[in-house]
Each structure stands twice: as structure tokens, then as C-alpha cells.
Design an enzyme around this catalytic site. Structure first.
Site, short mmCIF file in Angstrom:
data_model
loop_
_atom_site.label_atom_id
_atom_site.label_comp_id
_atom_site.label_asym_id
_atom_site.label_seq_id
_atom_site.Cartn_x
_atom_site.Cartn_y
_atom_site.Cartn_z
N ASP A 288 -42.18 -12.20 -16.68
CA ASP A 288 -43.04 -12.51 -15.41
C ASP A 288 -44.41 -11.87 -16.03
O ASP A 288 -44.59 -11.58 -16.94
CB ASP A 288 -42.56 -11.63 -14.12
C1 NOJ Z 1 -45.48 -13.24 -10.41
C2 NOJ Z 1 -44.11 -13.48 -9.67
O1 NOJ Z 1 -43.35 -12.41 -9.71
C3 NOJ Z 1 -43.30 -14.67 -10.08
O2 NOJ Z 1 -42.33 -14.83 -9.19
C4 NOJ Z 1 -43.99 -15.74 -10.33
O3 NOJ Z 1 -43.14 -17.03 -10.63
C5 NOJ Z 1 -45.29 -15.76 -11.38
N1 NOJ Z 1 -46.09 -14.44 -10.62
C6 NOJ Z 1 -46.09 -16.85 -11.77
O4 NOJ Z 1 -46.80 -17.19 -10.48
#
Ligand code: NOJ
Length: 741
Positions: A288
Site C-alpha cells: 500500500d
Molecule cells: C491507500 C489505500 O489504502 C489503498 O486502498 C489505495 O489503493 C492506495 N492508497 C492507492 O491510492
């Protein structure tokens, strides 16, 4: 009496622990990747493991580093970008990669297509309340087609995090509190995104996230620590991730949280032992946003280099955003801390997905379509309207709904005419100006002069003269539709709340309107379950409209007018109060259970002044019709292991309206090896019946679905007695019994 435990059939054991066979396409993709890797320098291989934002796209987290993106592409030191908001930019960057980097390896572009691309469907928690698996799959297919046309290869969806904690704002992105339903939805979304042919220009790669257990942060605070027994994890949280992987998802995302003491992005047990060795996942894992680097803040990595070292060795393929892989990867290999064999493994898994997407054949096929023909197709907008209507849940109704024809409506509240709020939290490519609001739709349905609109209040602050204007509108009207709840900014990532009531300013509005003596219908817009005791007490009806997406307005008009009949059923219990949270239907019983909601004895598991039960349980939802369930018959009172449990029930539509309902089947293992949930959903069917009609539904439950993870981590079903219930919510009373032999 202690029961004898059986190992499940060979089939179920395979599903639980052994890697599935690789398909022909996968084998071909790995063959291609292995050949290509031989030509790559170490730096180029590590480049494939690095994902960046361009700085021009949508920023969804902290980054703060400036870098020369185009030069990085030429050098082969980046393999992927996320959240770029322009087709031209995709094509521009891909051209550099293909034409100006040494080996011409195409980039892979990821984006958060969470509940639709251009057309926004209701937030995921909402659409799960439709219990319409085919509909959810079709929504994902529409999102995939629109995304591919924009130039996107890969969506960071589905979110498979089971959660029963409405303090956590990201419940809006999931499918609620139940692992069985969550698994069906996760698999459907993967099928919808990826279709039968990943290389088609109508499909995109799916991403199982957030691995793992991100939906259970301590006290509901986003990013907080997650700690639980492996037993609990396997039984309650793992099933949707597993189902998505079995449905063929080619990528996964590590979660932000630590999991039993080790941050997920450096957690070898999660990323390798469980995901690869046990579940047979052959795709690649992206971290993430900056989650590799965040291990420093977690206090388990000394610096970026240490973080990269841990994540690479944990089998995490791609570093989202901060750049620790590309900054330290070569050094780590030279120092012998990460083997080149590991780098090859991580890289081949990324290349294989790029190959399967068809990017080596034609790097420009995404984004080349005539967007005007693909996005906002009228039939897809109509479908979004249907999904939104099926997702809405009628919680109370004293007969005020549906509205009479010719009625004069006072439409009040901050969500009644807010194009952006109705779309919900993270909308990526969604365009608020395309939303049709409740106000617009009601004006169309009832005529402008019959809809008296007044905003009345902001979400968390009164507006000057707002209440007075709303009261004037109410006095002139026959009924008040009050569209209140939470704004889109109070849903999704980083929106944890400790109070889950409707904000005070809006409650004051409700109080003032109540004093007019007019009938009040609360249209509750929210991305999470809430404590709505106050609204239930004061309103004549409560319809949960959620954040219903682009077509929320027409869907609300369809329901309040009676053109359509409400059919949504909650997939997340609405708590009585925040102090009960987490409260969910599939809790364990305890050794001192309360026998009935009114039992008052002292030494039992109960609150002193508050019920144990939520205000509205999982599975609950009303209709304008009355569905009667009767005559439950267990057709297989004794079932051999490996067989199928068959249960039938009669359903009848006793009301005046045609409608749909969701029949739900729950079981309980009466004496088990470990403590088990009071009830577990093991089957459901959405059915339609015309007014006055009846029919018999038959459920077939394979005994493999009765298996669970035991204290020694073995996955098997217990022989012996099971109770079974069927009805329209998790409190279903029709009961039967069967024995697993
Ligand atoms: C953080 C989020 O937790 C995740 O779900 C997302 O795909 C990413 N950012 C990218 O934007």
C-alpha cells in the site's frame, strides 16, 4: 457429548491449502518473463519493482519526493505508476517506456476504481446490501470497460476486508461483516474486472486488498494495529481474500497495519507462506501507499534500506511510492542481503502479469478506444440506477411510504441536492457534475412545483435561516423527505469516528421539522452503519440511501414513489449505540449467554443499561410488501460428509406490491471443537414474487461449507448436529436440524 471430528473431503482440503494448478496462460507468461529477465540488468529488474506517482495525478497519501519521472522511465528504474488522471499522460509515458528505454518494457498503470470509473455505483457497502452477486459482477465489468478505455490496466479493487466496526470509515469500501457473503462478492468483482480474457481491451487486472485484516484496526482508528488469533483470522477474515484469489485475481496489496506484531509489508508469513504457498497465489503483490517505508515508523525497520530488505525478502514485489526498492535494491544484492534469485522471482511475477494483460503485444491498446462510445452508456446508467435502488434499505415505515401520487413534498437536508456527496468517498475518475441528485429526480417525477427544496443545514453546522426556510417548506407540503447523514468526506480512508450519530446540526433540523406535525421520511445518506435511535424514534420512515453514486437521485425517486419496491438488506448491523461496537450477528455465545433480550440476572454476559442486540441486525430490510416464510423442511436430516444439505422453505408475498426479498440461511454447529459463532450465513437467494404469489425455495449447502479452522489449524467439519434457520434476516426464527454423519 464430544463429537468425532472428520477431515473434510479431499476437494475441500485442496481448496484450503494446496496451490491450484497453473493455467496454460500463466505458464506461457512465466516462460516469457524468464526469457526476458536474462536480458535485464539488476537495476532494470529492480526498476520493475518500483511504482511511483507522477505528481500530476491524484495523490492519495504522503509522498513529498520530487523526481524526474521521464528520466526514470528511460533508465528503466520504474515499472509502474498509479492514479494518473489523464489518458494522454498514460500514452505519453508508455511511449517513453516502449520507445526510449533499453528493453522497451511497458509500464503498468494502476488506479483506484473502487465502485465504478466514470459511472459511480453506490459505495461497496451499499451495493453489498443488494445481495445481487450477478449485479455486482456486472457493475465491476462496466467499471473495467470504462477504465480500460481511459488507459488504466489495473484496478486496486476489490477491498476484501471484513469489518464490523462502523467507527472505521473504510467499511464503506467493503462488503460488511460477513465472510461468506464477502467471499461471494469478492469473487464476483474479480470475475467482473478480469473477465475470461485478461488481455482483452475491455478487462483490467484486479487487486485483492488489503492483505491482511486491515478491517480490524484497534478501536476503529484507521491504520491502527491489528492483533488476533490465527484461528479468528482464518475463520472470519481470510475467506474473502481467499475467494478473490481463487477467482483468479492477478495482484494483491499489502495492508498498512501490522499483523500480530509484524507490519504486513514485511510479513513473510502473510506474503509468502500463506499467500503463495498455501493459497497458491501466482501474481504479484504491491505494497500500500508508502507502506514499505512506513515500517520505519512502525519501529521495525531502521531506515529505508532495512525496510526494502525486509519487504523484498518477505516476497512483496512492488514498492508503492516512496522508492526504497530502487534506492537500495542494488546495494542490498551486492551486500548479499537480498539474493539476485529473490529479485528474479519478484520481477518475473510482475512481468508475467504485464504479459497476461497483453502489454507486450500492444502496449497502447488501453486508452485507444473511442471513450465517447464506452463511458456513460445509457444502458449502464440505467443499470447503475437499478443497483442503487436494490442497495437501499428500508428500516422503518409506518405506512407513509410509498408516497401518494400528487403529493406535495418538502425536500430538505444537505444530501438532497449534493452531486458530490452522493457519489461517496474515493471516486477516482468519477465526475460529480454527472450525478443526478434526489432533488433533480423528484422534480422530474413529481413536477417542479410539487417539490419544495430547502437545504436546511450543513453537515456539521447550521446555516443562517436554514431551519426557518425548511420549516416554511414543510408547512406547505404534505410530507417531508429529509436527506441527512454524513458527507462524502466522512467516508473512506482516514475518516474514523468515535461518534456515529447523525451530526447535531442535522438533528436540530429534524427536531424543528417534527414540530410542524408533518410526516417525515428520513433518507439516510452514509457510508457506514450508524446509531440512528433518534431518527427511528422521530421519523415515520427511515430509508438508508447510502452514498448511492451517479444515479442515486433516480433510484430514490423510484423507491419513494413506489415505482420500485425496496429490497436491500443490511450487510452490516446498525448498532444500538457506539459502545456496543463491534456488534455483529456472528458473534460467539460465551459461557454465560443472555437467554433473551429481557433477562436481567446479574452474572450473565450483558450490558447494564443497554441491550446486547444491535438496533437493526445483519440481513434486515423491509419492503412495501409482506414476505412470509413458512414450512421449513430439512430434506436431508442425515448427510454424509462430502454430500449436500438440502433445506426448503415456502415464501409468499402477502402484500399488495410485487417485490423482491432476500432469503437467508444460517447454521450453527451445536457442539464444536472450538467455540463457534451463534449463527453463520451459509446460503441466500434473492427472489421475486408478484403480489399474492408464493413459491418454494430450496437451498443446497455442500458439507464443505460447514468446515472451519480448528485449534490445530486443520480445516474440517465436525460430525454431529447442526441447527439451521431460514428467514429474511439474521434473527430468522424458522428452525430445523440436520446431522452430519
Ligand atoms: C491507500 C489505500 O489504502 C489503498 O486502498 C489505495 O489503493 C492506495 N492508497 C492507492 O491510492
Amino acid at each position: 457429548m464430544k463429537k468425532f471430528l472428520f477431515a473434510l473431503t479431499a476437494l475441500a482440503m485442496v481448496a484450503c491449502s494446496t496451490a491450484p494448478q497453473m493455467s496454460k496462460e500463466e505458464k506461457e507468461a512465466f516462460k516469457f518473463a524468464d526469457k526476458l529477465i536474462k536480458k535485464m540488468t539488476l537495476q532494470e529488474k529492480i526498476g520493475q519493482l518500483q511504482q511511483f506517482v507522477t505528481g500530476k495525478g491524484v495523490v492519495t497519501g504522503p509522498d513529498g519526493e520530487k523526481r524526474n519521472i521521464e528520466e526514470a522511465i528511460r533508465q528503466g528504474t520504474v515499472g509502474s505508476f498509479l492514479n494518473i488522471y489523464s489518458t494522454e499522460e498514460y500514452i505519453h509515458l508508455q511511449k517513453i517506456a516502449v520507445e526510449e528505454s533499453r528493453l522497451g518494457i511497458p509500464l503498468i498503470f494502476g488506479f483506484d476504481i473502487i465502485h465504478g470509473c466514470r459511472i459511480q455505483f453506490p459505495e461497496n457497502l451499499a451495493s453489498s446490501c443488494s445481495w445481487d452477486i450477478e449485479g455486482i459482477e456486472h457493475s465491476a465489468r462496466i467499471a473495467a470497460e470504462e477504465s480500460a478505455a481511459m488507459g488504466i490496466h489495473w484496478t486496486f479493487s476489490p477491498m476484501c476486508d471484513v469489518s464490523a466496526d462502523p467507527r472505521w470509515g473504510r467499511v464503506s469500501e467493503g462488503s460488511g461483516e460477513d465472510p461468506y457473503l464477502g467471499a461471494k462478492i469478492a469473487a464476483a468483482m474479480v470475475r467482473g474486472y478480469q473477465g475470461d480474457d485478461l488481455s482483452s481491451d475491455k478487462t483490467v487486472a484486479a487487486c485483492v486488498k488489503h492483505f491482511a485484516a486491515y478491517g480490524v484496526p484497534q478501536a476503529g482508528r484507521d491504520y491502527h494495529t491489528v492483533d488476533m488469533s490465527e484461528l479468528m483470522f482464518r475463520n472470519r477474515y481470510l475467506p474473502p481474500y481467499k475467494a478473490a484469489i481463487e477467482a483468479g485475481a492477478v495482484t494483491a496489496m499489502s495492508s498498512f497495519n501490522d499483523f500480530m506484531g509484524v507490519p504486513a509489508s514485511g510479513n513473510k508469513w502473510l506474503m509468502h507462506t500463506l499467500l503463495r504457498e498455501e493459497l497458491g497465489f501466482t501474481g504479484f503483490v504491491v505494497s500500500d501507499y508508502a507502506a514499505v517505508h512506513e515500517m520505519i515508523k512502525h519501529g521495525t525497520a531502521a531506515d529505508g534500506k532495512d525496510a526494502a530488505y525486509q519487504s523484498m525478502n518477505a516476497h512483496l514485489n512492488m514498492d508503492m511510492v516512496r522508492g526504497d526498492y530502487i534506492a537500495f535494491g542494488e546495494e542490498l544484492v551486492k551486500e548479499g542481503k537480498v539474493s539476485e534469485k529473490t529479485i528474479n522471482m519478484l520481477c518475473r511475477e510482475v512481468l508475467a502479469v504485464k504479459y497476461r494483460l497483453g502489454l507486450f503485444d500492444d502496449p497502447f491498446k488501453y486508452g485507444r478506444q473511442n471513450q465517447d462510445e464506452v463511458v456513460y452508456r445509457p444502458e449502464n446508467l440505467e443499470f447503475a440506477r437499478e443497483v442503487a435502488a436494490k442497495s437501499m434499505v428500508l428500516l422503518t415505515n409506518n405506512g407513509v411510504l410509498p408516497l401518494n401520487e400528487g403529493v406535495k413534498i418538502a425536500l430538505v437536508g444537505p444530501l438532497a441536492d449534493s452531486k458530490r456527496d452522493q457519489m461517496g468517498a474515493w471516486i477516482g475518475y468519477g465526475e460529480a457534475e454527472r450525478s443526478v441528485t434526489i432533488r433533480e429526480a423528484l422534480e422530474k417525477r413529481y413536477g417542479k412545483s410539487n417539490v419544495l427544496y430547502a437545504k436546511g443545514s450543513d453537515f456539521r453546522a447550521p446555516i443562517k435561516g436554514g431551519i426557518a426556510e425548511a420549516v416554511r417548506a414543510a408547512r406547505k407540503a404534505d410530507v417531508v423527505l429529509l436527506s441527512i447523514g454524513l458527507s462524502y468526506k466522512e467516508s473512506g480512508e482516514a475518516t474514523s469516528l468515535t461518534e456515529i450519530t447523525v451530526p447535531e446540526a442535522q438533528q436540530e433540523l429534524l427536531d424543528a421539522l417534527k414540530k410542524t406535525g408533518k410526516k417525515i421520511v428520513v433518507l439516510l445518506g452514509t457510508g457506514r452503519a450508524m446509531d440512528i435511535r433518534n431518527e427511528v424514534e422521530k421519523a415515520d420512515a427511515v430509508l438508508v440511501t447510502w452514498h448511492g453514486g451517479t444515479m442515486e437521485g433516480p433510484a430514490v425517486a423510484d423507491l419513494v414513489s413506489g415505482d420500485k419496491n425496496p429490497s436491500g438488506h443490511l450487510t452490516m448491523s446498525f448498532p444500538y449505540c457506539v459502545g456496543q461496537v463491534p456488534v455483529h450477528y456472528n458473534m460467539k455465545v460465551t459461557g454465560r449467554p443472555r437467554k433473551s433480550p429481557t433477562q436481567k440476572s446479574k452474572y450473565i454476559s450483558r450490558y447494564m443499561y443497554t441491550p446486547n442486540e444491535p438496533l437493526f441486525p445483519f440481513g434486515y430490510g423491509l419492503s412495501y410488501s409482506e414476505f412470509e416464510y413458512s414450512d421449513l423442511q430439512v430434506l436431508t436430516p442425515e448427510v454424509e460428509l462430502g454430500g449436500v444439505v438440502k433445506v426448503s422453505v415456502k415464501v409468499a408475498n402477502k402484500g399488495k406490491y410485487d417485490g423482491d426479498d432476500v432469503a437467508q440461511l444460517y447454521v450453527r454447529d451445536v457442539v464444536a471443537e472450538t467455540t463457534r459463532p451463534m449463527r453463520e450465513l451459509k446460503g441466500f437467494e434473492r427472489f421475486s414474487l408478484k403480489a399474492g404469489e408464493e413459491k418454494v425455495l430450496t437451498f443446497e449447502i455442500p458439507t464443505s461449507d460447514l468446515a472451519y479452522c480448528h485449534s490445530d489449524m486443520s480445516f474440517k467439519a465436525d460430525a454431529g448436529e447442526f441447527k439451521v434457520w431460514v428467514g429474511a434476516d439474521s434473527n430468522a426464527q424458522l428452525e430445523g436440524v440436520f446431522t452430519l454423519k
